[in-house]
Design an enzyme around this catalytic site. Structure first.
Site, PDB file in Angstrom:
ATOM      1  N   GLU A   1      54.320  64.241 -50.649  1.00 52.44           N
ATOM      2  CA  GLU A   1      53.464  64.748 -49.605  1.00 52.44           C
ATOM      3  C   GLU A   1      53.328  66.183 -49.593  1.00 52.44           C
ATOM      4  O   GLU A   1      52.172  67.201 -49.452  1.00 52.44           O
ATOM      5  CB  GLU A   1      53.930  64.755 -48.112  1.00 52.44           C
ATOM      6  CG  GLU A   1      53.943  62.998 -47.842  1.00 52.44           C
ATOM      7  CD  GLU A   1      52.533  62.734 -47.624  1.00 52.44           C
ATOM      8  OE1 GLU A   1      51.561  63.333 -47.314  1.00 52.44           O
ATOM      9  OE2 GLU A   1      52.259  61.445 -48.070  1.00 52.44           O
TER      10      GLU A   1
ATOM     11  N   HIS B   1      46.775  63.701 -53.464  1.00 51.19           N
ATOM     12  CA  HIS B   1      47.360  62.258 -53.813  1.00 51.19           C
ATOM     13  C   HIS B   1      46.796  61.551 -55.064  1.00 51.19           C
ATOM     14  O   HIS B   1      47.327  61.409 -55.886  1.00 51.19           O
ATOM     15  CB  HIS B   1      47.357  61.463 -52.641  1.00 51.19           C
ATOM     16  CG  HIS B   1      48.311  61.845 -51.768  1.00 51.19           C
ATOM     17  ND1 HIS B   1      49.779  61.936 -51.929  1.00 51.19           N
ATOM     18  CD2 HIS B   1      48.262  62.059 -50.165  1.00 51.19           C
ATOM     19  CE1 HIS B   1      50.469  62.330 -50.800  1.00 51.19           C
ATOM     20  NE2 HIS B   1      49.557  62.239 -49.737  1.00 51.19           N
TER      21      HIS B   1
ATOM     22  N   HIS C   1      43.684  67.010 -49.115  1.00 50.37           N
ATOM     23  CA  HIS C   1      45.336  66.519 -49.265  1.00 50.37           C
ATOM     24  C   HIS C   1      45.008  65.091 -49.754  1.00 50.37           C
ATOM     25  O   HIS C   1      46.004  64.944 -50.725  1.00 50.37           O
ATOM     26  CB  HIS C   1      45.849  66.417 -47.842  1.00 50.37           C
ATOM     27  CG  HIS C   1      47.049  65.673 -47.601  1.00 50.37           C
ATOM     28  ND1 HIS C   1      48.188  66.324 -47.729  1.00 50.37           N
ATOM     29  CD2 HIS C   1      47.427  64.298 -47.738  1.00 50.37           C
ATOM     30  CE1 HIS C   1      49.155  65.595 -47.662  1.00 50.37           C
ATOM     31  NE2 HIS C   1      48.725  64.273 -47.684  1.00 50.37           N
ATOM     32  N   GLU C   2      44.389  64.299 -49.316  1.00 50.10           N
ATOM     33  CA  GLU C   2      44.116  63.038 -49.974  1.00 50.10           C
ATOM     34  C   GLU C   2      43.721  63.114 -51.561  1.00 50.10           C
ATOM     35  O   GLU C   2      44.240  62.213 -52.169  1.00 50.10           O
ATOM     36  CB  GLU C   2      43.037  62.054 -49.243  1.00 50.10           C
ATOM     37  CG  GLU C   2      43.543  61.913 -47.805  1.00 50.10           C
ATOM     38  CD  GLU C   2      44.662  61.367 -47.381  1.00 50.10           C
ATOM     39  OE1 GLU C   2      45.425  60.826 -48.497  1.00 50.10           O
ATOM     40  OE2 GLU C   2      45.660  61.957 -46.452  1.00 50.10           O
TER      41      GLU C   2
END
Lengths: 197, 639
Positions: B249, B177, B173-174
């Site tokens: 997100e 980003h 997930h990071e």
């Protein structure tokens, strides 16, 4: 300069800029594919190097399960030999097939070894075994992810090279379509040699 | 291939929201122009009874438009440059992270391996990895301007409570980003919102009385227009920014599924975080007197939250509804207690956590319009300049001791002289320190602490001892002295293992009555300084703070703790989870502001709260920061 000449110059300049940009983009995308392929190779080698260590650690606790341990060692040696052959003759169909078969044998042998680990708590608790199996898991994942990256990169490259008008440029400079790796990211294959502790 | 559709969808939504940002800017310009035009016409009609009713001065619209655009866009640019200069590693270190270069156990090794895997899967360079040792909740964040300079920080709780696949989902997930350029977008939007707040600030400057206390009618009217338009624009900007953040997100979630080609990893992480959040809320409902209940109840309304609801995220990942998942600790060997960072944390000039993109929502450190900060006069600026060049250990020590000595006390001054014997520049330095106003002393102290913290432990302990001698020289240790000394010990002393009472979970349910007692003790101690040092107002402040947590029940009168009890209480409160400590500092601050005339804290109250925040490693709320000057970046970065 007359107006038509100026217009022609501008059109030409735009065309050249576009062509240089598109060419560089194709080269960059092609390099990503090459890099991904090199990664697969690196990680596979690393995996073949880790397996004997794992067998050695297991031998300390379960020397009597010789059959399983030797099966793993033998399968690993075969797979490594097949991989070397495939590397020396890239593109040939035969070595690739035998590598796939050897990998299958290695996978099931590793599965038996892991079942063994589950059955012996003191072996499972061994510090160096835990470290090794973490490394092995990570290496397996890296193989899978670099295959995935290879396919993603090949997909991006093919889309870029086949779209009009880049297609004309690709044909002109000989950017051929990249092949995808088949059936490599399927869950079944990744799970087959999965190390789970 | 659902994730590709979701990525496309969220990218489109982001574009629409960014278009709304442009519209907002246009609307702001139009509103300001229209309002000022109406003012002008109204004014000239009233005052001059001018037949040239529709006359406007030359360049009227151009000037108004330029003012708005210069503030918003110029402010955005300046702030972006400032945020960029911070750097991702800075943020991670500020948050108490330790860089993982050479792992200490299997779980740390595993985290590094997972980061390598995700770097492969996403085709990104490998970021630097930080571990937030003291955080027991599951969370992670990414920070940094460009993919090449980005960092990923993961909490100890995530390492302990997530399976390998789930941790992979969290890290993926990071990486999402980083891959999608969210860190950059996030910083630019934050800067844009800051730029919008500048319009409001400009209005205040026109509106407020000048140095002689005089207000002009046109100033007040024009100022009111800018204040109104600026605050509306700011609120709208914040809402848009939050909406963009929510879309990003979802995009990062979809990217995580793309990288891992698995829903269970990220899905499991989200469900465990969901469980964690639910438990926290249930604990609050079950026991109304629990600490901080009042604070968490007023969670931000949906349109200001930067993360979509967890239920929605889980539904998108799995394509169907699944419930939260309990997250017991999976630590393989319990002997591996969390290690603590061995270096003292760097001083926090402001709160950079807002510039990182966390996995799950954390309490928002700043939710109000920034207020103007005090300015230095020329003397002070020169003094700051000269002190900024102090680098020798002896000189730094002399300045530090001069800063904490009680002003006007002859005995402390003599003790200071003893401590700085043999330093030829000591008196000159002390004169410079004297020129610092109250608003400059604490920022300076923090900078010095950051510099001295790099010295060897022995030297640092030496400084702490010297400080104790200077402070005790006049035979009494005042409360502010004790706070100074605790802060010194906190920043310079040996890194201590977490106190045994420090909670090992982030759940409020685990916060015992005894922890609440210690919070009460610490608050009672602070009430000797906050809001103005009077017994009566201090007690009222204490009551106001404690009432938030002991709702319905009677708040016992504060009993002033002795030195040991203060240190003990502090150790317990320092062991509270990181999400709670800033909330506590905020509660202190809000009650103190409410008890102070004109919302302005007394110097001693501001100092006490700032030191308390430093002791709890909590970011400084903007309402407190505005009581202090901002040191030049070159000095506060400690180079």
């Amino acid at each position: 300069m007359s107006t038509p000449q100026i217009v022609a110059c501008i059109v030409l300049a735009v065309l050249v800029f576009w062509a240089v940009g598109a060419y560089n983009r194709l080269v960059r995308l092609r390099n990503v594919i090459g890099n991904a392929f090199a990664q697969i190779d690196v990680q596979l080698k690393r995996r073949y190097d880790l397996i004997p260590n794992l067998v050695e650690v297991a031998r300390k606790y379960v020397a009597h399960e010789r059959e399983t341990l030797e099966a793993v060692a033998a399968a690993r040696n075969q797979a490594k030999a097949a991989a070397d052959l495939a590397r020396s003759r890239p593109g040939a169909a035969g070595p690739v097939t035998s590598l796939a078969m050897a990998e299958g044998v290695l996978g099931s042998a590793m599965g038996r070894l892991m079942a063994l680990v589950e059955a012996y708590p003191e072996l499972k608790a061994d510090q160096s075994l835990r470290e090794l199996s973490e490394e092995l898991t990570s290496t397996e994942n890296k193989v899978a992810f670099s295959r995935q990256l290879f396919n993603d990169a090949a997909y991006d490259y093919n889309v870029a090279a086949q779209q009009f008008p880049t297609r004309l440029l690709a044909a002109l400079f000989g950017f051929r379509e990249a092949a995808m790796l088949q059936s490599t990211t399927s869950e079944a294959e990744r799970a087959a040699v999965r190390v789970q502790l | 291939m659902r994730f590709r559709d979701q990525q496309h969808e969220t990218r489109q939504a982001t574009l629409r929201l960014l278009a709304l940002f442009v519209l907002l800017l246009v609307a702001l310009v139009l509103v300001v122009n229209a309002a000022l035009c109406a003012l002008w016409w109204g004014g000239s009609a009233l005052l001059l009874r001018d037949p040239g009713f529709l006359y406007l001065p030359p360049l009227f619209f151009e000037t108004n438009t330029a003012i708005v655009l210069v503030f918003v866009l110029g402010g955005c640019w300046v702030e972006t440059v400032r945020l960029r200069s911070g750097g991702g590693a800075h943020v991670a270190e500020w948050a108490g992270g330790r860089e993982l270069t050479d792992p200490r156990d299997v779980t740390e090794r595993r985290l590094l391996n997972i980061v390598d895997e995700m770097a492969l899967a996403s085709g990104l360079p490998r970021p630097r990895v930080f571990l937030l040792e003291r955080e027991h909740a599951i969370n992670a964040f990414a920070a940094g301007w460009s993919p090449q300079a980005s960092v990923v920080a993961v909490t100890r709780g995530a390492l302990q409570r997530l399976t390998r696949d789930e941790l992979q989902g969290l890290v993926a997930h990071e990486f999402g980003h980083i891959h999608n350029g969210d860190l950059r977008l996030h910083m630019v939007l934050l800067a844009l919102v800051w730029g919008l707040s500048l319009v409001h600030g400009y209005g205040h400057r026109l509106f407020d009385a000048d140095e002689d206390g005089i207000r002009s009618v046109p100033g007040v009217l024009i100022g009111a227009v800018f204040i109104a338009a600026g605050s509306l624009g700011w609120v709208a900007g914040r809402m848009l920014q939050a909406a963009v953040s929510r879309q990003r997100e979802l995009l990062a979630d979809a990217s995580a599924v793309q990288f891992t080609r698995s829903r269970d990893g990220l899905g499991g992480t989200l469900r465990k975080i969901w469980h964690q959040v639910d438990e926290r809320e249930a604990a609050l409902l079950r026991v109304p007197s629990r600490l901080l209940a009042g604070q968490l109840m007023q969670a931000p309304p949906g349109w200001l939250s930067t993360h979509p609801p967890l239920a929605e995220r889980v539904r998108r990942v799995y394509g169907r509804v699944l419930g939260p998942l309990a997250a017991p600790s999976l630590a393989i060997d319990e002997a591996d207690e969390p290690h603590r960072a061995t270096t003292a944390p760097a001083p926090a000039a402001s709160s950079p956590i807002a510039y990182a993109v966390p996995m799950a929502e954390t309490p928002d450190p700043g939710g109000t319009l920034p207020q103007p900060r005090p300015k230095s006069d020329d003397d002070e600026r020169e003094a700051i300049d000269r002190l900024g060049r102090v680098h020798g250990p002896g000189e730094m020590r002399a300045v530090l001791l001069a800063l904490i000595a009680t002003p006007g006390s002859q005995r402390e001054r003599r003790a200071w002289r003893d401590e700085t014997k043999g330093l030829s520049t000591a008196d000159a330095l002390r004169d410079e320190v004297k020129k610092l106003s109250a608003a400059a002393r604490l920022p300076w102290l923090e900078v010095l602490l950051g510099r001295i913290a790099r010295a060897p432990l022995h030297d640092r302990q030496d400084v702490v001892e010297a400080a104790r001698r200077v402070m005790a020289a006049d035979g009494q240790v005042r409360p502010i002295d004790r706070l100074h000394w605790l802060a010194l010990r906190h920043r310079l002393g040996e890194a201590r293992p977490p106190s045994p009472s420090a909670g090992t979970s982030n759940d409020l349910a685990d916060l015992s009555e005894s922890a609440l007692m210690q919070v009460a003790r610490l608050t009672a101690f602070l009430s000797r300084l906050v809001p103005d040092g009077e017994l009566e107002t201090g007690t009222a402040w204490y009551q106001a703070v404690m009432k938030r947590w002991v709702r319905g029940a009677i708040v016992p009168a504060p009993e002033l703790p002795d030195a040991d009890e203060v240190a003990q209480a502090l150790a317990v409160v320092q062991g509270l989870p990181w999400m709670l400590r800033p909330v506590l500092v905020r509660a202190w601050l809000e009650a103190a502001l409410a008890a102070s005339p004109m919302n302005r804290l007394s110097d001693s109250a501001a100092d006490a709260l700032r030191l308390a925040g430093l002791l709890l490693d909590s970011p400084m709320p903007p309402e407190l920061a505005r009581h202090y000057i901002e040191l030049p970046a070159a000095i506060s970065s400690g180079t």
